[in-house]
Design a protein around this motif. Structure first.
Motif, PDB file in Angstrom:
ATOM      1  N   SER A 115       0.833  -1.211   0.000  1.00 16.00           N
ATOM      2  CA  SER A 115       0.000   0.000   0.000  1.00 16.00           C
ATOM      3  C   SER A 115       0.861   1.251   0.000  1.00 16.00           C
ATOM      4  CB  SER A 115      -1.059  -0.005   1.107  1.00 16.00           C
ATOM      5  OG  SER A 115      -0.491  -0.347   2.314  1.00 16.00           O
ATOM      6  N   ALA A 166       1.554   1.741  -3.632  1.00 13.74           N
ATOM      7  CA  ALA A 166       0.343   2.127  -4.378  1.00 13.74           C
ATOM      8  C   ALA A 166      -0.104   3.542  -4.031  1.00 13.74           C
ATOM      9  CB  ALA A 166      -0.781   1.140  -4.082  1.00 13.74           C
ATOM     10  N   ALA A 167       0.366   4.080  -2.879  1.00  9.17           N
ATOM     11  CA  ALA A 167      -0.113   5.388  -2.428  1.00  9.17           C
ATOM     12  C   ALA A 167       0.707   6.545  -3.003  1.00  9.17           C
ATOM     13  CB  ALA A 167      -0.069   5.445  -0.897  1.00  9.17           C
ATOM     14  N   GLN A 168       1.724   6.269  -3.804  1.00 11.13           N
ATOM     15  CA  GLN A 168       2.555   7.363  -4.327  1.00 11.13           C
ATOM     16  C   GLN A 168       1.761   8.159  -5.370  1.00 11.13           C
ATOM     17  OE1 GLN A 168       5.374   8.017  -2.674  1.00 11.13           O
ATOM     18  NE2 GLN A 168       4.706   6.232  -1.480  1.00 11.13           N
ATOM     19  N   ALA A 190       0.531  10.326  -8.617  1.00  6.61           N
ATOM     20  CA  ALA A 190       0.757  10.196 -10.070  1.00  6.61           C
ATOM     21  C   ALA A 190       1.754  11.255 -10.519  1.00  6.61           C
ATOM     22  CB  ALA A 190      -0.556  10.359 -10.815  1.00  6.61           C
ATOM     23  N   PRO A 235       2.651  -2.106  -8.273  1.00 13.92           N
ATOM     24  CA  PRO A 235       1.747  -1.063  -7.743  1.00 13.92           C
ATOM     25  C   PRO A 235       2.339   0.340  -7.826  1.00 13.92           C
ATOM     26  CG  PRO A 235       2.299  -2.675  -6.020  1.00 13.92           C
ATOM     27  CD  PRO A 235       2.938  -3.165  -7.282  1.00 13.92           C
ATOM     28  N   ALA A 237       0.641   3.392  -9.849  1.00 18.23           N
ATOM     29  CA  ALA A 237       0.313   4.650  -9.154  1.00 18.23           C
ATOM     30  C   ALA A 237       0.957   5.846  -9.854  1.00 18.23           C
ATOM     31  CB  ALA A 237       0.781   4.567  -7.697  1.00 18.23           C
ATOM     32  N   ARG A 286      -5.654   2.824 -12.426  1.00 20.08           N
ATOM     33  CA  ARG A 286      -6.359   2.092 -11.365  1.00 20.08           C
ATOM     34  C   ARG A 286      -5.710   0.720 -11.223  1.00 20.08           C
ATOM     35  NH1 ARG A 286     -10.687   4.704 -13.874  1.00 20.08           N
ATOM     36  NH2 ARG A 286     -10.832   3.077 -15.466  1.00 20.08           N
TER      37      ARG A 286
END
Ligand SMILES: Nc1nc2c(c(=O)[nH]1)N[C@H]1C(S)=C(S)[C@@H](COP(=O)(O)OP(=O)(O)OC[C@H]3O[C@@H](n4cnc5c(N)ncnc54)[C@H](O)[C@@H]3O)O[C@H]1N2
Ligand code: MOO
Length: 438
Positions: free
Chosen positions: A9, A12-14, A16, A331, A335, A340
């Motif tokens: 996570s 994935a949270a970085q 765009a 991920p 990201a 998505r």
């Protein structure tokens, strides 16, 4: 040490990457940062939909003796036209307006001249001594027939594609038709690959102290499939100065991926170099086997307008490196590209699977596996030869099965992560009964 879920996570949270204008051929596959609106009417001129004749208003038929097609000449005289000799040589020919009673040859896509009532298909037309006759009862004489009207596909300003969608190959073609050369997109992350290891060789049979390279071959297609763009690939010895110079080399990419050197021996160069560079460590180790020394870090950009450069350190053990790419790299690339994440894929364990190798040490196991069709959905079959230093099990695998620390019993739902780089060989995921996706 990050848990498996924390690690992925964090990746994935970085945020765009900032949007930029890219030529259409480079933008395919990227997420649109703005909506695409038609820059002009599409089509921008009325054009013929058929090869044939653009017809002006007809001359009432006078040649009743010689008319072709007509079986009942007396009661239904066929209309006719003076055939102009200057017909279209191709869809680019611009034709002078039609006078009353004139017809001129057109091809599919020809702009129809002013004064065109309809287009008569060539197979329904007959030319005799410079006079054109239409087959009886052809619908081609109805006004507008076989003419593509201006703006029938889109009027200038109409929405062609919304922001936030990925630009497909067909979408790029539609954007070109709508008048675009470049579009505003979130770019694919640009990647620099740095493969370390003094013992690594790239051809032939390895001698003592040598090992054949796995990453230089497999990472570029895997990264391409993940949605990244590999810009440059470098091979270096276990040499911190060389590693530092390559991490520092300008222009900086969005993501640097290194292989090997993530552990703590004298030959392992990555962590000391990142410390010298004041990198921010986002994930230092991941509670998973193989791949636990995987690392994710970030070096801020010099001008602060860019998000800086991410560093993904893949462990040198082959299976560990590919597992870390799947868990952290994919991920992160999704990201950074503003995409998505894919729907999670679940399948059932075929049999009992043991979890963490040592009691008290949690963490997940990532095991290369294949899927087969089962009654309740896909079933996971673990590969053999799946230790951290091996490739043989991964070579046959479709997925990494995520085995929790407590292990799995037969029939347990099992999270599956697709093995990258299989797009050329992929067959549809097998299932009988409803596929299980959580
Ligand atoms: N004392 C400890 N030793 C190790 C630990 C540990 O916790 N304590 N962790 C082990 C684990 S787990 C892994 S995974 C590896 C990580 O190693 P590094 O990332 O530092 O990688 P290297 O030491 O450079 O190489 C490890 C192994 O991989 C082979 N290798 C490297 N590059 C390639 C390549 N391009 N193609 C094929 N094979 C490659 C290399 O020859 C080594 O055999 O550390 C463990 N040790
Ligand atoms: O992470 Mo290491 O791959 O467990 O061998």
């Amino acid at each position: 040490m990050a848990s498996f879920d924390q690690a992925r996570s964090t990746a994935a949270a970085q945020p765009a990457l900032p949007a930029e204008p890219l030529p259409l051929h480079q933008a395919t596959g990227c997420v649109l940062a703005g909506a695409l609106h038609a820059q002009l009417d599409v089509p921008h001129a009325a054009t013929s939909a058929m090869d044939g004749w653009a017809l002006g208003t007809p001359t009432p038929a006078l040649h009743q003796q010689n008319q072709p097609h007509s079986h009942d000449r007396q009661s239904h005289p066929a209309p006719s036209w003076r055939a102009r000799p200057d017909g279209a040589g191709g869809p680019g020919t611009l034709l002078a307006p039609l006078a009353e009673g004139e017809a001129v040859g057109v091809v599919t896509g020809s702009p129809v001249p002013a004064g065109t009532v309809s287009v008569l298909r060539s197979e329904r037309a007959q030319l005799q001594d410079g006079t054109l006759y239409a087959a009886e009862q052809t619908p081609d004489l109805e006004p507008g027939r076989n003419i593509r009207p201006v703006a029938v596909e889109a009027a200038a300003g109409d929405l062609i594609l919304p922001a936030g969608e990925r630009l497909t190959a067909a979408g790029a073609a539609a954007a070109a038709v709508a008048g675009y050369d470049t579009v505003q997109v979130i770019p694919r992350p640009r990647v620099r690959l740095i493969l370390t290891g003094s013992e690594v060789i790239t051809s032939g049979l390895p001698g003592p102290g040598e090992v054949r390279d796995v990453f230089g071959l497999a990472l570029p297609p895997m990264l391409q499939e993940a949605g990244a763009q590999v810009e440059d690939v470098h091979r270096i010895q276990d040499d911190p100065a060389a590693l530092r110079a390559l991490i520092d080399q300008q222009p900086a990419p969005d993501l640097i991926i290194t292989t090997g050197g993530t552990a703590a021996s004298r030959a392992d160069t990555l962590r000391p170099v990142l410390a010298e560079l004041d990198a921010e460590i986002l994930v230092s180790h991941v509670d998973m086997r193989p791949g636990h020394p995987a690392l994710l870090a970030r070096i801020p950009g010099a001008d602060r307008t860019r998000p800086g450069t991410y560093i993904l350190g893949l462990p040198g053990n082959p299976l560990a490196g590919f597992a870390a790419l799947t868990v952290l790299g994919l991920p992160l690339i999704i990201a950074l590209g503003g995409r998505r994440p894919p729907e999670p894929l679940q399948a059932q364990a075929a049999g009992e699977v043991s979890g963490a190798p040592r009691r008290g040490r949690g963490g997940v196991r990532l095991v290369p596996a294949r899927l087969s069709a089962g009654v309740g959905g896909p079933v996971v079959h673990l590969s053999e030869h799946t230790q951290a230093h091996m490739m043989r099990g991964l070579a046959q695998a479709e997925i990494f099965a995520v085995v929790p620390a407590e292990g799995l019993a037969a029939g347990d739902p099992t999270e599956c992560l697709e093995v990258l780089g299989r797009s050329d060989v992929r067959s549809p995921m097998p299932h009988s009964g409803p596929p299980r996706r959580s």
